[in-house]
Motif scaffolding. Structure first.
Motif, mmCIF file in Angstrom:
data_model
loop_
_atom_site.group_PDB
_atom_site.id
_atom_site.type_symbol
_atom_site.label_atom_id
_atom_site.label_comp_id
_atom_site.label_asym_id
_atom_site.label_seq_id
_atom_site.Cartn_x
_atom_site.Cartn_y
_atom_site.Cartn_z
ATOM 1 N N GLY A 73 1.492 3.952 -3.213
ATOM 2 C CA GLY A 73 1.599 5.652 -3.151
ATOM 3 C C GLY A 73 2.619 6.013 -3.700
ATOM 4 O O GLY A 73 2.548 7.183 -4.689
ATOM 5 N N HIS A 88 -4.043 -6.004 0.315
ATOM 6 C CA HIS A 88 -3.010 -5.112 -0.472
ATOM 7 C C HIS A 88 -2.676 -5.770 -1.584
ATOM 8 O O HIS A 88 -2.360 -5.646 -2.575
ATOM 9 C CB HIS A 88 -2.086 -4.276 0.256
ATOM 10 N N ASN A 91 -1.025 3.502 11.094
ATOM 11 C CA ASN A 91 -0.237 4.484 10.021
ATOM 12 C C ASN A 91 0.051 5.773 10.124
ATOM 13 O O ASN A 91 0.859 6.567 9.838
ATOM 14 C CB ASN A 91 -0.772 4.029 8.424
ATOM 15 N N MET A 137 -8.452 3.465 -2.654
ATOM 16 C CA MET A 137 -7.485 2.202 -2.174
ATOM 17 C C MET A 137 -8.651 1.118 -1.892
ATOM 18 O O MET A 137 -9.633 1.348 -1.744
ATOM 19 C CB MET A 137 -6.651 2.641 -0.978
ATOM 20 N N GLU A 138 -8.005 -0.104 -1.460
ATOM 21 C CA GLU A 138 -8.995 -1.092 -0.994
ATOM 22 C C GLU A 138 -9.325 -1.037 0.310
ATOM 23 O O GLU A 138 -10.322 -1.657 0.886
ATOM 24 C CB GLU A 138 -8.108 -2.598 -1.191
ATOM 25 N N ASP A 139 -8.773 -0.391 1.199
ATOM 26 C CA ASP A 139 -9.335 0.035 2.609
ATOM 27 C C ASP A 139 -8.737 1.494 3.146
ATOM 28 O O ASP A 139 -7.886 1.884 2.304
ATOM 29 C CB ASP A 139 -8.883 -1.154 3.434
ATOM 30 N N ILE A 156 -6.812 1.528 5.667
ATOM 31 C CA ILE A 156 -5.303 1.490 6.158
ATOM 32 C C ILE A 156 -4.491 1.417 5.109
ATOM 33 O O ILE A 156 -3.613 2.471 5.039
ATOM 34 C CB ILE A 156 -5.010 -0.018 6.624
ATOM 35 N N ALA A 157 -5.065 1.085 3.784
ATOM 36 C CA ALA A 157 -4.267 1.250 2.562
ATOM 37 C C ALA A 157 -4.009 2.771 2.346
ATOM 38 O O ALA A 157 -2.939 3.167 1.622
ATOM 39 C CB ALA A 157 -4.725 0.462 1.516
ATOM 40 N N ALA A 206 0.775 -1.040 -0.010
ATOM 41 C CA ALA A 206 0.084 0.009 0.019
ATOM 42 C C ALA A 206 0.695 1.305 -0.139
ATOM 43 O O ALA A 206 0.587 2.288 -0.604
ATOM 44 C CB ALA A 206 -0.804 -0.147 1.203
ATOM 45 N N PHE A 207 1.801 1.203 0.921
ATOM 46 C CA PHE A 207 2.981 2.409 0.701
ATOM 47 C C PHE A 207 3.434 2.326 -0.746
ATOM 48 O O PHE A 207 3.649 3.787 -1.189
ATOM 49 C CB PHE A 207 4.014 2.152 1.641
ATOM 50 N N ARG A 251 -4.632 -4.380 -9.951
ATOM 51 C CA ARG A 251 -4.482 -3.192 -10.608
ATOM 52 C C ARG A 251 -3.178 -3.271 -11.699
ATOM 53 O O ARG A 251 -3.013 -2.538 -12.644
ATOM 54 C CB ARG A 251 -3.891 -1.990 -9.570
ATOM 55 N N ALA A 295 -1.455 4.582 4.144
ATOM 56 C CA ALA A 295 -0.255 4.293 3.503
ATOM 57 C C ALA A 295 0.229 4.783 2.440
ATOM 58 O O ALA A 295 1.385 5.266 2.202
ATOM 59 C CB ALA A 295 -0.061 2.583 3.529
ATOM 60 N N ALA A 296 -0.636 4.797 1.449
ATOM 61 C CA ALA A 296 -0.530 5.350 0.147
ATOM 62 C C ALA A 296 -0.225 6.884 0.213
ATOM 63 O O ALA A 296 0.804 7.384 -0.428
ATOM 64 C CB ALA A 296 -1.630 5.279 -0.810
#
Lengths: 275, 384
Positions: free
Chosen positions: A81, A107, B90, B55-57, B59-60, A77-78, A114, B63-64
């Protein structure tokens, strides 16, 4: 592998010695990754290595790239981004089986879907090492762990199959006892314009090995040799001979549109409609 | 164009304020009552070359946003109670690693699923202490659509200035309120961006800073090749689990870099506070109720005044001490059971009575409750 290759130039040598136990496979995967980076002549300034939490996720601290050691289960997920904000960066996630498929399962699924241009290297040692030997979603049924003292009742996940069906465009499974093929898979994964998974079957002699009477690191590498079959060899084998064997090699490779490129199209479309 | 008055929703003003502040990246997940922020940015960001991702949730999403900020992009996420709970780990990572970002929490009634469309101010202390471990935080709280625009810009400015996540606490009322606003008066507002390192990469110490300041921040990809970890770390950015002096220095600095700048971060408004005998201290939608109660009370000969705090955290201790000095009573109307009133009580002189006035039925705080208190008829009033 060029003769002049010197692994040290990609390492933060002042952070050595590393924290891994004797016989651990993490260093073998790290080395294969660095040989791949070297053979592709990637610019270290443009490489980002993201990791989660666990033994293998400590890799990020030893590599002389842009490195991000995130929260447990969240490196993808990081990384998403980072990659979306700056698609010209080479983004690699290196993590373990628990981080990637248990807490980070969501994730993992959506990164595959994706088809975002990230390379995910999962070092699968079938166990949570950092916390002292608990079972993960990739621990085989019947195996022992501190939290499976009577044998694991849960069936294991085939993360390569999941990756392929969720949309990853390069999926390979390597083993630490075959470093050259491991390196080759990582090169192909880095070259793939899309989401790539390289699952590496690795050895944890201290926790998984000891609890499951698999012997020392050498014995465990021998186990890999005896219990894995390449895709090529498997094609020639009878189903009965394949029973209980783990298939290795490039399991899937195909084209699908890549996420950040698709988003560039969105930007273009939005800007055209604004004019 | 910008000099026109526009009818705008709070959530829209938040999205517009973020764009004005230089937003380049949004990651979010749909949740009532904050979804409009994501919807508006999904449309507007790509027009400006920015990036939006659902995002999928939750939390993600958090993070993103941190990942994007490490590449230099000003980044935002928006959520509400359940999502805010999910983001906490996060959020702590962003605090520990000093990654600037803004988190909007359009508060709804909780706990749990609670009331997605019901207004509340129940996350005041969660904004302060939601993530584990010792830390400081900045949280801003607007009471109108226009303030939402202004405070969103300030949230980004503080995030960049102090290298920290900043929380913008809206409530459902303000998020969905439509008001006529004129935003061009903010056109000349200073927009702050994180300081970049001036040293060459070989001399860069990513976490070296004065005791009460953030360090300059390098961008991933520009040659600095540094390490970012949620583990305790020293000036080099690498784990320092065995170095207790370095751990102590880091954790004290993370808090001091915010607390030492309380004056710079304290934002507020006041009406008729000077001669007030009864000072109302309020924030967000309940500050509007307090403002109207003050007007009515004054007509009835009650000397009431209002201090509207826009900065909830760091707690504006100096301001509260100064403004409450010599007051007969301090009344704190909140859509919770006195979360902020108890913080106020800690710093107010014993000679001044602190009263919490609460409403937690999912409706906007009613001014009549304050007037009823003056008549001795309000049942949800408690002297602290």
């Amino acid at each position: 592998m060029p003769k002049s290759f010197n692994v040290n130039k990609y390492l933060r040598m002042d952070k050595m010695p590393h924290i891994w136990c004797p016989g651990c496979g993490n260093g073998m995967v790290m080395s294969a990754f660095l040989r791949a980076v070297d053979s592709l002549q990637l610019d270290p300034n443009r490489v980002v290595v993201v990791s989660g939490i666990g033994c293998s996720s400590r890799i990020s601290g030893y590599l002389d790239f842009n490195t991000l050691h995130t929260t447990h289960g969240r490196p993808l997920a990081f990384a998403t981004g980072i990659k979306l904000a700056e698609p010209t960066l080479e983004v690699v996630v290196i993590t373990g089986d628990g981080d990637a498929t248990a807490i980070g399962g969501n994730h993992f699924l959506h990164s595959c879907r994706r088809n975002i241009n990230i390379t995910l290297i999962v070092i699968n040692n079938y166990i949570y090492g950092m916390t002292g030997g608990q079972y993960s979603p990739l621990t085989h049924k019947g195996d022992f762990a501190t939290t499976a003292p009577y044998g694991n009742v849960e069936p294991e996940l085939d993360m390569c199959k999941v990756a392929e069906s969720a949309g990853a465009t390069y999926v390979a499974r390597g083993v630490t006892y075959k470093p050259v093929s491991m390196e080759d898979m990582i090169i192909k994964a880095l070259e793939n314009k899309g989401f790539s998974l390289v699952e590496i079957l690795s050895q944890c002699p201290v926790y998984y090995g000891r609890m499951n009477k698999k012997g020392d690191a050498v014995e465990m590498l021998k186990w890999q040799k005896e219990n894995t079959v390449t895709m090529k060899a498997a094609a020639q084998m009878a189903p009965s001979a394949l029973k209980g064997k783990i298939i290795t090699g490039v399991l899937s490779s195909r084209y699908r549109p890549e996420y950040t490129e698709e988003y560039e199209n969105v930007i273009q479309q939005a800007q055209e409609s604004a004019q | 164009m910008t000099s026109e008055r526009r009818l705008m929703q709070g959530n829209e003003a938040c999205a517009e304020g973020a764009l004005k502040a230089g937003l380049q990246f949004f990651a979010g997940y749909p949740i009532t009552p904050s979804t409009e922020i994501a919807e508006i940015l999904a449309k507007k960001l790509p027009k400006l070359g920015g990036k939006f991702i659902q995002m999928e949730d939750e939390i993600a999403s958090m993070a993103a946003v941190i990942g994007a900020s490490l590449t230099g992009a000003k980044s935002l996420t928006a959520t509400s109670g359940p999502g805010f709970s999910l983001k906490q780990e996060n959020l702590g990572f962003a605090i520990m690693t000093e990654v600037p970002c803004v988190i909007v929490n359009v508060q709804r009634l909780g706990p749990s699923t609670g009331g997605p469309t019901l207004t509340a101010q129940g996350d005041v202390l969660q904004a302060r202490w939601g993530t584990h471990g010792e830390h400081a935080i900045i949280a801003l709280c607007p009471a109108s659509v226009e303030e939402t625009y202004y405070l969103t810009i300030m949230a980004f400015n503080y995030a960049e200035r102090f290298r920290t996540p900043v929380i913008l606490l809206l409530d459902e009322t303000i998020g969905h309120l439509r008001e006529s606003v004129q935003l061009d008066k903010y056109d000349k507002m200073k927009i702050f961006s994180r300081p970049r390192p001036w040293e060459t990469p070989d001399k860069y110490l990513p976490y070296a800073a004065e005791d009460d300041e953030p360090p300059p921040m390098a961008v991933f990809g520009e040659g600095y090749r540094y390490h970012v970890t949620g583990l305790v770390h020293d000036e080099t950015g690498f784990p320092c689990t065995g170095n207790h002096a370095a751990i102590d220095r880091l954790l004290r600095r993370l808090t001091n870099k915010i607390l030492a700048h309380e004056d710079e971060i304290t934002l507020y408004k006041e009406t008729m506070t000077e001669d007030a005998e009864h000072l109302l201290i309020a924030f967000g939608a309940s500050a509007r109720s307090a403002a109207s109660a003050v007007k009515i009370a004054r007509r009835e000969g009650i000397r009431a005044g209002l201090l509207q705090v826009q900065t909830l955290w760091p707690f504006p201790e100096k301001l509260i001490r100064q403004k409450t000095l010599g007051k007969r009573s301090v009344l704190v109307p909140e859509m919770n059971l006195g979360q902020y009133a108890r913080e106020i009580k800690k710093v107010v002189s014993d000679k001044t009575m602190v009263v919490t006035l609460s409403q937690i039925d999912g409706r906007l705080f009613h001014p009549n409750k304050i007037l009823a208190y003056f008549k001795g008829e309000e049942k949800h009033a408690e002297v602290l």
